[in-house]
Design a protein around this motif. Sequence first.
Motif, short mmCIF file in Angstrom:
data_model
loop_
_atom_site.label_atom_id
_atom_site.label_comp_id
_atom_site.label_asym_id
_atom_site.label_seq_id
_atom_site.Cartn_x
_atom_site.Cartn_y
_atom_site.Cartn_z
N ASP A 198 83.82 14.21 -21.41
CA ASP A 198 84.24 12.83 -21.22
C ASP A 198 83.75 11.94 -22.37
O ASP A 198 84.50 11.10 -22.90
N GLU A 199 82.49 12.15 -22.73
CA GLU A 199 81.92 11.33 -23.80
C GLU A 199 82.62 11.58 -25.13
O GLU A 199 82.85 10.64 -25.91
N SER A 200 82.96 12.83 -25.40
CA SER A 200 83.69 13.13 -26.64
C SER A 200 85.06 12.48 -26.64
O SER A 200 85.51 11.95 -27.67
N ALA A 201 85.73 12.50 -25.49
CA ALA A 201 87.04 11.87 -25.40
C ALA A 201 86.95 10.36 -25.57
O ALA A 201 87.81 9.74 -26.21
N LYS A 202 85.88 9.75 -25.03
CA LYS A 202 85.71 8.31 -25.18
C LYS A 202 85.47 7.94 -26.64
O LYS A 202 85.95 6.91 -27.13
N SER A 214 91.07 6.59 -22.84
CA SER A 214 90.75 5.78 -21.67
C SER A 214 90.33 6.68 -20.51
O SER A 214 90.39 7.91 -20.60
N SER A 215 89.89 6.08 -19.43
CA SER A 215 89.49 6.85 -18.25
C SER A 215 90.66 7.65 -17.70
O SER A 215 90.51 8.82 -17.31
N PHE A 216 91.84 7.02 -17.66
CA PHE A 216 93.01 7.74 -17.17
C PHE A 216 93.40 8.86 -18.12
O PHE A 216 93.86 9.92 -17.69
N GLY A 217 93.19 8.65 -19.41
CA GLY A 217 93.47 9.70 -20.38
C GLY A 217 92.53 10.89 -20.20
O GLY A 217 92.95 12.04 -20.34
N ILE A 218 91.26 10.60 -19.89
CA ILE A 218 90.31 11.68 -19.61
C ILE A 218 90.74 12.46 -18.38
O ILE A 218 90.70 13.70 -18.36
N LYS A 248 94.15 14.43 -19.44
CA LYS A 248 94.12 15.42 -20.51
C LYS A 248 92.96 16.41 -20.42
O LYS A 248 93.03 17.49 -21.00
N ILE A 249 91.90 16.03 -19.71
CA ILE A 249 90.73 16.90 -19.65
C ILE A 249 90.49 17.43 -18.24
O ILE A 249 90.42 18.64 -18.01
N VAL A 250 90.39 16.51 -17.28
CA VAL A 250 90.02 16.92 -15.92
C VAL A 250 91.14 17.71 -15.24
O VAL A 250 90.88 18.77 -14.65
N MET A 251 92.35 17.23 -15.32
CA MET A 251 93.46 17.92 -14.64
C MET A 251 93.65 19.36 -15.12
O MET A 251 93.76 20.28 -14.30
N PRO A 252 93.67 19.63 -16.44
CA PRO A 252 93.81 21.04 -16.86
C PRO A 252 92.65 21.92 -16.42
O PRO A 252 92.85 23.09 -16.09
#
Length: 281
Positions: free
Chosen positions: A173-177, A182-186, A189-193
């Motif tokens: 999450d921190e790398s994506a930020k 954004s939170s929705f992008g995390i 793109k990250i949590v859902m997969p």
Amino acid sequence: MIVRASVRWKTPLTHLLLLVVGLLMLYPLFWWIGASLKSNTELLSPNLFPQEWLWSNYTKGWVAIPRYTFTHFYLNSFKLMLAILVTTIFSCSLTAFGFARLDFPLRKFFFSILLITLMLPGQVTLVPQYVLFNGLGWINTYWPLILPHLLAADAFFVFLLIQFIRGIPRELDESAKMDGSSSFGIYLKIVMPLTKPALVTVGIYCFIWNWDNFFGQLIYLNSVSNYTVVLALRMFIDTQGNLPWGQLLAMSLISVIPATIIFFMLQRHFVEGIATTGIKG
């Protein structure tokens, strides 16, 4: 040598015992298949399979309800299940992401309320829900069956996904930020997969539970044109004078095929989702 010999004997005996137990557990299914091919007179016979195989029970049962065939009811069921699956997976995963990753006021309080709803029987909320949906004019539509899933009303699924998401490293999450996500992008793109096994588990449970949700569909669906498979099976009994039990059993046997196929197709992901969810902190 004695230990090795005992191990060699134990393994075949264990497999044999499991085989016998498995066949005993499958006996009701074998009886169901055999009964679906019998006539009413032969149905009471002790034979597991019929002497005369009536494959016509399937063709006649498919068109037994006046003006409609089971094709119509299956299409209704699949449309309803598709809407429920999409709304459940999206809303429950998004809610679980919020509880597991975001800091907001009264988060622990709302999480406690979520857990309390797990102990609340569905019959308690049935009357107020019916009054609400009746006031909205949604009786005899699919909305009362879909809307609760759109609002993440399945607390068990939310809790299951929370446990899984908590095991995903926050460093992602921190790398994506840092990359401007954004939170929705995390979430997207990250949590859902990474939660695919848990989402498959949720999807299987959701499909099986709602496919057989006879009571809920009976309450809200009134016209035959909106009936699903489970309601059509009940209507099959009402529309037949001398009930052809073989045809009814044939249609009920076909009705469990979709859930069975989905389970075996996604069995590996299902087991992985249950196992990994159980060990998340």
